[in-house]
Design a protein around this motif. Structure first.
Motif, short mmCIF file in Angstrom:
data_model
loop_
_atom_site.label_atom_id
_atom_site.label_comp_id
_atom_site.label_asym_id
_atom_site.label_seq_id
_atom_site.Cartn_x
_atom_site.Cartn_y
_atom_site.Cartn_z
N TRP A 21 0.74 -1.31 0.01
CA TRP A 21 0.10 -0.09 0.05
C TRP A 21 0.94 1.29 0.02
CZ3 TRP A 21 -5.42 0.02 -0.25
CH2 TRP A 21 -5.77 -1.32 -0.19
N GLN A 22 0.25 2.25 -0.58
CA GLN A 22 1.28 3.54 -0.73
C GLN A 22 0.00 4.79 -0.72
OE1 GLN A 22 2.95 2.73 -4.34
NE2 GLN A 22 1.06 3.34 -5.73
N THR A 23 0.63 6.10 -0.52
CA THR A 23 -0.22 7.21 -0.56
C THR A 23 0.06 7.84 -1.92
OG1 THR A 23 1.29 8.49 0.65
CG2 THR A 23 -0.21 7.35 1.89
N MET A 24 -0.94 8.59 -2.17
CA MET A 24 -0.55 9.60 -3.42
C MET A 24 -1.52 10.85 -3.14
SD MET A 24 -0.87 9.52 -7.51
CE MET A 24 -2.61 9.52 -7.56
N ASP A 25 -0.90 12.04 -3.15
CA ASP A 25 -1.56 13.17 -2.59
C ASP A 25 -1.46 14.12 -3.75
OD1 ASP A 25 -1.59 11.98 -0.18
OD2 ASP A 25 0.13 12.76 0.45
N ASP A 26 -2.33 15.48 -3.48
CA ASP A 26 -2.41 16.31 -4.58
C ASP A 26 -0.90 17.24 -4.83
OD1 ASP A 26 -2.07 18.33 -2.47
OD2 ASP A 26 -4.19 18.44 -2.32
N PRO A 27 0.10 16.93 -4.39
CA PRO A 27 1.39 17.59 -4.66
C PRO A 27 1.85 17.33 -6.21
CG PRO A 27 1.75 17.18 -2.30
CD PRO A 27 0.46 16.46 -2.87
N LYS A 32 -0.87 21.11 -1.34
CA LYS A 32 -0.19 21.26 -0.32
C LYS A 32 -0.45 20.04 0.54
CE LYS A 32 2.01 25.01 -1.31
NZ LYS A 32 3.46 24.72 -1.91
N SER A 33 -1.45 19.00 0.12
CA SER A 33 -1.90 18.06 1.08
C SER A 33 -0.86 17.20 1.41
CB SER A 33 -3.23 17.41 0.46
OG SER A 33 -4.08 18.16 0.41
N HIS A 34 -1.03 16.35 2.30
CA HIS A 34 -0.02 15.48 2.80
C HIS A 34 -0.50 14.11 3.60
CE1 HIS A 34 0.13 16.61 6.76
NE2 HIS A 34 -0.13 17.98 6.39
N SER A 35 -0.07 12.95 3.40
CA SER A 35 -0.69 12.03 4.29
C SER A 35 0.36 10.90 4.27
CB SER A 35 -1.89 11.26 3.42
OG SER A 35 -1.36 10.80 2.11
N THR A 36 0.26 10.05 5.11
CA THR A 36 0.92 8.74 5.54
C THR A 36 0.12 7.53 5.53
OG1 THR A 36 0.87 9.04 8.01
CG2 THR A 36 2.93 10.07 6.61
N PHE A 37 0.70 6.18 5.26
CA PHE A 37 -0.10 5.05 5.46
C PHE A 37 0.96 4.11 6.17
CE2 PHE A 37 -1.50 0.76 4.42
CZ PHE A 37 -2.97 1.23 4.37
N SER A 38 0.56 3.31 7.22
CA SER A 38 1.37 2.57 7.81
C SER A 38 0.60 1.53 8.54
CB SER A 38 2.14 3.17 9.10
OG SER A 38 1.01 3.79 10.17
N ILE A 39 1.09 0.35 8.87
CA ILE A 39 0.58 -0.82 9.14
C ILE A 39 1.02 -1.47 10.59
CG2 ILE A 39 0.14 -3.12 8.81
CD1 ILE A 39 0.05 -2.48 5.65
N GLU A 40 0.57 -1.40 11.61
CA GLU A 40 0.85 -1.93 12.58
C GLU A 40 0.33 -3.48 12.93
OE1 GLU A 40 0.03 -1.36 17.57
OE2 GLU A 40 -0.53 0.54 16.25
N GLY A 42 -0.82 -7.20 13.57
CA GLY A 42 -1.79 -7.72 14.58
C GLY A 42 -3.05 -6.65 14.84
N VAL A 43 -2.73 -5.45 14.49
CA VAL A 43 -3.86 -4.30 14.67
C VAL A 43 -4.68 -3.94 13.63
CG1 VAL A 43 -4.24 -2.18 15.96
CG2 VAL A 43 -2.41 -3.69 16.70
N GLY A 44 -3.96 -3.22 12.53
CA GLY A 44 -4.52 -2.76 11.42
C GLY A 44 -3.79 -1.59 10.77
N ALA A 45 -4.39 -0.87 9.84
CA ALA A 45 -3.63 0.11 9.13
C ALA A 45 -3.86 1.56 9.82
CB ALA A 45 -3.99 0.03 7.62
N LEU A 46 -3.15 2.16 9.57
CA LEU A 46 -3.27 3.76 10.03
C LEU A 46 -3.17 4.64 8.74
CD1 LEU A 46 -4.03 5.74 12.04
CD2 LEU A 46 -1.64 5.80 12.68
N PHE A 47 -4.15 5.60 8.28
CA PHE A 47 -4.04 6.21 7.10
C PHE A 47 -4.34 7.60 7.82
CE2 PHE A 47 -6.41 8.46 3.39
CZ PHE A 47 -5.10 8.80 2.67
N GLU A 48 -3.23 8.66 7.67
CA GLU A 48 -3.40 9.97 8.47
C GLU A 48 -2.89 11.11 7.57
OE1 GLU A 48 -2.14 9.98 12.77
OE2 GLU A 48 -0.64 9.15 11.77
N GLY A 49 -3.61 11.94 7.42
CA GLY A 49 -3.24 13.22 6.58
C GLY A 49 -4.16 14.59 6.69
N GLN A 50 -3.70 15.35 5.93
CA GLN A 50 -4.37 16.65 6.11
C GLN A 50 -4.57 17.19 4.48
OE1 GLN A 50 -5.36 18.44 8.82
NE2 GLN A 50 -6.41 19.88 7.58
N CYS A 51 -5.97 17.36 4.12
CA CYS A 51 -6.36 17.74 2.98
C CYS A 51 -6.22 19.44 2.65
CB CYS A 51 -7.61 17.03 2.55
SG CYS A 51 -8.22 17.55 0.81
#
Length: 120
Positions: A21-27, A32-40, A42-51
């Motif tokens: 999995w990867q992120t793609m943002d409007d830059p 100026k939007s930005h995001s990250t995607f990480s996997i913990e 045994g728990v799940g995925a975390l997709f964070e960012g600011q549009c």
């Protein structure tokens, strides 16, 4: 009938995800939007960012989490998903830390005329 009751497309709680999995943002369009995607594991995925507002357009940009090689800016290998053509619904388990009105899910290889993004 040998059709399973549940067909898993992805399970982020497993030790290894099915796809990368990867992120793609409007830059890519000057935004100026930005995001990250990480996997913990045994728990799940975390997709964070600011549009943010795209300065040249004066409209909101975008943040996305995606898998597979698709689109003009994609990297990597094609996603591997099982056939879900026998399904009549899809279940997505999500949590949000903000008051969010909904999610947009897109899959497929069909494209609207003149567009490069998939629709499904």
């Amino acid at each position: 009938d040998d059709t399973p009751d549940v067909i898993t497309l992805e399970d982020f709680s497993l030790p290894r995800t099915i796809n990368k999995w990867q992120t793609m943002d409007d830059p890519v369009m000057g935004g100026k939007s930005h995001s990250t995607f990480s996997i913990e594991r045994g728990v799940g995925a975390l997709f964070e960012g600011q549009c943010e507002i795209v300065p040249k357009l004066g409209t909101p940009g975008f943040i996305t989490a995606s898998t597979g090689k698709s689109g003009r800016f994609a990297k990597g290998i094609p996603a591997a998903f099982p056939d879900i053509s026998t399904c009549d619904r899809i279940l997505i388990e999500t949590k949000s830390w903000t008051d969010y009105g909904g999610y947009y899910l897109s899959f497929g290889t069909d494209r609207a005329e003149g567009m490069r993004h998939g629709r499904g």
